[in-house]
Design an enzyme around this catalytic site. Structure first.
Site, PDB file in Angstrom:
ATOM      1  CD  GLU A   1     -41.841 -12.339  25.409  1.00 19.00           C
ATOM      2  OE1 GLU A   1     -42.392 -11.271  25.715  1.00 19.00           O
ATOM      3  OE2 GLU A   1     -40.939 -12.872  26.099  1.00 19.00           O
TER       4      GLU A   1
ATOM      5  N   GLY B   1     -38.655 -13.426  65.342  1.00 16.08           N
ATOM      6  CA  GLY B   1     -39.369 -13.594  66.589  1.00 16.08           C
ATOM      7  C   GLY B   1     -40.487 -12.573  66.729  1.00 16.08           C
TER       8      GLY B   1
END
Length: 364
Positions: A57, A297
């Site tokens: 803003e 893994g």
């Protein structure tokens, strides 16, 4: 959506595109865009670029100048009404004479949600909210998760063959996919606040877990799940320092060696003598981690899924077959029927180079 015109939709869509420019840079803050419109024309634009710097803003108001008076501001997130590292944006909008504010969504922080909109209404500003809310939430899915669930949004990223294999029996997995998919994977890394892997991957692949294939101004925090502090001091994941190692029991000698290489050690044991993964997620949220990318893994993948720590799966499928002896995707217990399997839904499917990228989320 009732109450919003076609031009409202167009201006908010523009604000969302601006917010996306901060995709890789705003962490731990949300990605926010703002468009200021007067007499049907855009007079100011802005987006939040970096934490600690002016919000969207403020940038848009600076560009609009005096033209902000009587204008409408379209903001992808409720303007803040509290003092953080920057002053409240609601105050800035009121001082600039903004006539109306349209926000895509309220701030998900339960401590502040709605206060910005209330302050604007109290000052006589016309306020509407909920325009393109789903898109705004998606853009800040990790920030919303941290604010509402006290844990990051966790993506499990992996690559597999068409028969669902992620590595050979000897642990080798480089490279299953092509260069385009690997580059795309680095973009997921870049938007994440942290990247998590396990000690098995550290030993087998010795990864750096850094963003290299695309340009970025920051590197995510690197995290290793290492119950017994077996990370080698020479592991590349320790290069540059700052790596977080979560363990179940910190041997004093090993701890001292790893800390001498710049690692931070935290002990989070569970009753089984392994790392308490849900508690780790809470600790990461406390550190401002919005989005966490797991690159591990199949054993750690399984633990993350079983313990409810995964929100999204990013799977790259390569057009190859590795056979039954290769390692699978996720180490999960056997089930007795197909109905017992956890269902996922496709969120995004696209081809990346020669590979297929599937993004899935839980169906329930």
């Amino acid at each position: 959506m009732p109450g919003f015109s076609a031009s409202d939709h167009a201006h908010m869509a523009r604000a969302l595109r601006l917010a996306e420019r901060g995709l890789l840079t705003t962490s731990p803050n949300p990605r926010v865009g703002c468009v200021i419109v007067r007499d049907g024309k855009i007079v100011g634009e802005g987006w939040h670029r970096f934490a600690g710097e002016p919000h969207a803003e403020v940038h848009a108001l600076a560009e609009a100048g005096d033209k902000a008076r009587g204008a409408t501001a379209y903001v992808t997130l409720e303007p803040c009404a509290h003092h953080g590292r920057t002053p409240p944006c609601a105050d800035a909008l009121i001082r600039a004479g903004i006539h109306a504010v349209v926000s895509a969504m309220q701030d998900p922080n339960p401590k502040v949600s709605g206060r910005g909109l209330e302050q604007l209404r109290a000052a006589g500003v016309e306020v509407r909210s909920g325009l393109l809310e789903d898109a705004a939430r998606e853009l800040n899915i990790g920030f919303v998760s941290r604010m509402t669930r006290s844990r990051p949004w966790v993506r499990l990223k992996t690559a597999a063959s068409l028969d669902g294999r992620t590595a050979l029996a000897n642990g080798s997995s480089q490279w299953i996919t092509g260069p385009e998919a690997r580059r795309d994977g680095h973009r997921w890394r870049a938007r994440s606040c942290a990247i998590l892997t396990g000690i098995g991957t550290v030993r087998d692949d010795d990864p750096q877990l850094t963003v290299r294939a695309i340009e970025t101004r920051r590197q995510p925090l690197r995290i290793v799940i290492d119950a017994r502090l077996e990370t080698p001091p020479q592991a590349r994941i320790l290069d540059g320092g700052g790596t977080l190692i979560a363990c179940a029991q910190a041997d004093p000698r090993r701890r001292a060696v790893l800390e001498a290489h710049g690692a931070e050690i935290i002990e989070l044991p569970n009753p089984s003598g392994k790392v308490d993964l849900p508690r780790l997620m809470q600790r990461l949220a406390e550190r401002g981690i919005n989005e966490l990318l797991a690159e591990a893994g199949f054993r750690l993948n399984g633990s993350l899924v079983r313990e409810g720590c995964v929100d999204e799966l990013v799977l790259y499928l390569a057009p190859s077959l590795l056979g039954p002896d290769a390692l699978g995707l996720v180490n999960l217990p056997a089930i007795e029927s197909l109905a017992a399997g956890r269902k996922m839904r496709f969120h995004d499917v696209r081809q990346i180079g020669q590979d297929l990228r599937l993004v899935t989320r839980w169906a329930d």
